[in-house]
Design a protein around this motif. Structure first.
Motif, PDB file in Angstrom:
ATOM      1  N   TRP A  67      40.784  17.721  52.322  1.00 30.33           N
ATOM      2  CA  TRP A  67      40.813  16.514  51.429  1.00 30.33           C
ATOM      3  C   TRP A  67      42.570  16.654  51.349  1.00 30.33           C
ATOM      4  O   TRP A  67      43.212  15.604  51.012  1.00 30.33           O
ATOM      5  CB  TRP A  67      40.608  16.809  49.835  1.00 30.33           C
ATOM      6  CG  TRP A  67      40.798  18.131  49.378  1.00 30.33           C
ATOM      7  CD1 TRP A  67      40.543  19.419  49.565  1.00 30.33           C
ATOM      8  CD2 TRP A  67      41.831  18.326  48.230  1.00 30.33           C
ATOM      9  NE1 TRP A  67      41.023  20.388  48.769  1.00 30.33           N
ATOM     10  CE2 TRP A  67      42.070  19.709  48.077  1.00 30.33           C
ATOM     11  CE3 TRP A  67      42.786  17.389  47.603  1.00 30.33           C
ATOM     12  CZ2 TRP A  67      42.947  20.175  47.225  1.00 30.33           C
ATOM     13  CZ3 TRP A  67      43.700  17.881  46.668  1.00 30.33           C
ATOM     14  CH2 TRP A  67      43.652  19.166  46.312  1.00 30.33           C
ATOM     15  N   LEU A  68      43.394  17.710  51.524  1.00 34.11           N
ATOM     16  CA  LEU A  68      44.671  17.598  51.569  1.00 34.11           C
ATOM     17  C   LEU A  68      45.237  16.796  52.631  1.00 34.11           C
ATOM     18  O   LEU A  68      46.283  16.265  52.475  1.00 34.11           O
ATOM     19  CB  LEU A  68      45.253  18.853  51.525  1.00 34.11           C
ATOM     20  CG  LEU A  68      45.331  19.937  50.301  1.00 34.11           C
ATOM     21  CD1 LEU A  68      45.687  21.132  50.358  1.00 34.11           C
ATOM     22  CD2 LEU A  68      45.966  19.085  49.019  1.00 34.11           C
ATOM     23  N   ILE A  69      44.815  17.054  53.757  1.00 36.31           N
ATOM     24  CA  ILE A  69      45.073  16.025  55.028  1.00 36.31           C
ATOM     25  C   ILE A  69      44.811  14.739  54.604  1.00 36.31           C
ATOM     26  O   ILE A  69      45.638  13.689  55.121  1.00 36.31           O
ATOM     27  CB  ILE A  69      44.449  16.893  56.234  1.00 36.31           C
ATOM     28  CG1 ILE A  69      44.671  18.173  56.576  1.00 36.31           C
ATOM     29  CG2 ILE A  69      44.415  15.626  57.385  1.00 36.31           C
ATOM     30  CD1 ILE A  69      44.005  18.722  57.595  1.00 36.31           C
ATOM     31  N   ALA A 113      54.289   8.213  45.832  1.00 32.88           N
ATOM     32  CA  ALA A 113      53.959   8.744  47.194  1.00 32.88           C
ATOM     33  C   ALA A 113      54.678   9.877  47.658  1.00 32.88           C
ATOM     34  O   ALA A 113      54.278  10.789  48.102  1.00 32.88           O
ATOM     35  CB  ALA A 113      53.796   7.391  48.209  1.00 32.88           C
ATOM     36  N   VAL A 114      56.065   9.766  47.258  1.00 38.20           N
ATOM     37  CA  VAL A 114      56.953  10.852  47.875  1.00 38.20           C
ATOM     38  C   VAL A 114      56.840  11.931  47.018  1.00 38.20           C
ATOM     39  O   VAL A 114      56.578  13.155  47.456  1.00 38.20           O
ATOM     40  CB  VAL A 114      58.579  10.392  47.686  1.00 38.20           C
ATOM     41  CG1 VAL A 114      59.316  11.389  47.483  1.00 38.20           C
ATOM     42  CG2 VAL A 114      58.815   9.242  48.729  1.00 38.20           C
ATOM     43  N   LEU A 115      56.412  11.934  45.761  1.00 39.28           N
ATOM     44  CA  LEU A 115      56.111  13.103  44.833  1.00 39.28           C
ATOM     45  C   LEU A 115      54.680  13.859  45.455  1.00 39.28           C
ATOM     46  O   LEU A 115      54.859  14.914  45.472  1.00 39.28           O
ATOM     47  CB  LEU A 115      56.083  12.747  43.410  1.00 39.28           C
ATOM     48  CG  LEU A 115      57.429  12.422  42.923  1.00 39.28           C
ATOM     49  CD1 LEU A 115      57.202  11.900  41.386  1.00 39.28           C
ATOM     50  CD2 LEU A 115      58.500  13.372  42.934  1.00 39.28           C
ATOM     51  N   LEU A 119      54.112  21.043  50.688  1.00 39.49           N
ATOM     52  CA  LEU A 119      54.372  22.509  50.154  1.00 39.49           C
ATOM     53  C   LEU A 119      53.140  23.240  50.361  1.00 39.49           C
ATOM     54  O   LEU A 119      53.191  24.539  50.658  1.00 39.49           O
ATOM     55  CB  LEU A 119      54.933  22.306  48.655  1.00 39.49           C
ATOM     56  CG  LEU A 119      55.470  23.410  48.206  1.00 39.49           C
ATOM     57  CD1 LEU A 119      56.617  24.147  49.041  1.00 39.49           C
ATOM     58  CD2 LEU A 119      55.852  23.116  46.847  1.00 39.49           C
ATOM     59  N   VAL A 120      52.035  22.774  50.024  1.00 37.50           N
ATOM     60  CA  VAL A 120      50.741  23.612  49.941  1.00 37.50           C
ATOM     61  C   VAL A 120      50.298  23.956  51.303  1.00 37.50           C
ATOM     62  O   VAL A 120      49.871  24.745  51.816  1.00 37.50           O
ATOM     63  CB  VAL A 120      49.533  22.750  49.268  1.00 37.50           C
ATOM     64  CG1 VAL A 120      48.167  23.221  49.224  1.00 37.50           C
ATOM     65  CG2 VAL A 120      49.902  22.756  47.765  1.00 37.50           C
ATOM     66  N   GLY A 178      58.823  21.110  52.387  1.00 35.40           N
ATOM     67  CA  GLY A 178      58.176  20.376  51.282  1.00 35.40           C
ATOM     68  C   GLY A 178      58.879  19.658  50.590  1.00 35.40           C
ATOM     69  O   GLY A 178      58.460  18.469  50.154  1.00 35.40           O
ATOM     70  N   VAL A 179      59.910  19.996  50.052  1.00 34.36           N
ATOM     71  CA  VAL A 179      60.603  19.111  49.092  1.00 34.36           C
ATOM     72  C   VAL A 179      62.052  18.670  49.748  1.00 34.36           C
ATOM     73  O   VAL A 179      62.165  17.330  49.365  1.00 34.36           O
ATOM     74  CB  VAL A 179      61.249  20.278  47.932  1.00 34.36           C
ATOM     75  CG1 VAL A 179      61.973  19.529  46.932  1.00 34.36           C
ATOM     76  CG2 VAL A 179      59.974  20.659  47.294  1.00 34.36           C
TER      77      VAL A 179
END
Length: 125
Positions: free
Chosen positions: A51-53, A84-86, A93-94, A102-103
């Motif tokens: 789901w993250l992908i 979308a960027v956030l 990051l995850v 990630g940031v």
């Protein structure tokens, strides 16, 4: 005395070459970051990472779509890009556990976009 109301021009403001190039780079950057994140990802767990992908790919498409909105000077394009960027920041990051990746790689284009748009908020409708 009567107040003078500023009429909003029905004509779109001229988009400069720098802004046009930047919007194209945003689209390229979003796909490069997604590909690099997927290649740097830790060994994926079959269920927990799927789901993250999927969200990463959705946010990648949203950033490209947002660039099209910003091309036409639409506020929804700007807001979609920020969201979308956030979202991409959190997901990368995850998935990678690299704070810098990630940031940093997402915050810099967001900050540049803000810098390029300083004083041009009235262009967006």
């Amino acid at each position: 005395m009567a107040k003078k109301h500023k009429k909003k021009s029905s004509q779109k403001p001229k988009r400069g070459t720098g802004w046009s190039i930047w919007l194209i780079l945003i689209v390229i950057h979003s796909f490069v970051v997604a590909f690099a994140t997927l290649s740097m990802m830790k060994t994926p767990d079959a269920v927990s990472r799927q789901w993250l992908i999927s969200l990463l790919l959705i946010f990648t498409a949203a950033k490209a779509f947002a660039a099209l909105g910003m091309w036409e000077w639409k506020k929804w394009g700007l807001y979609t890009y920020v969201i979308a960027v956030l979202g991409t920041m959190g997901i990368t990051l995850v998935l990678t556990s690299f704070l810098i990746w990630g940031v940093f790689w997402e915050a810099i284009p967001l900050l540049i976009t803000g810098w390029l748009l300083r004083g041009k908020q009235e262009y967006f409708d």
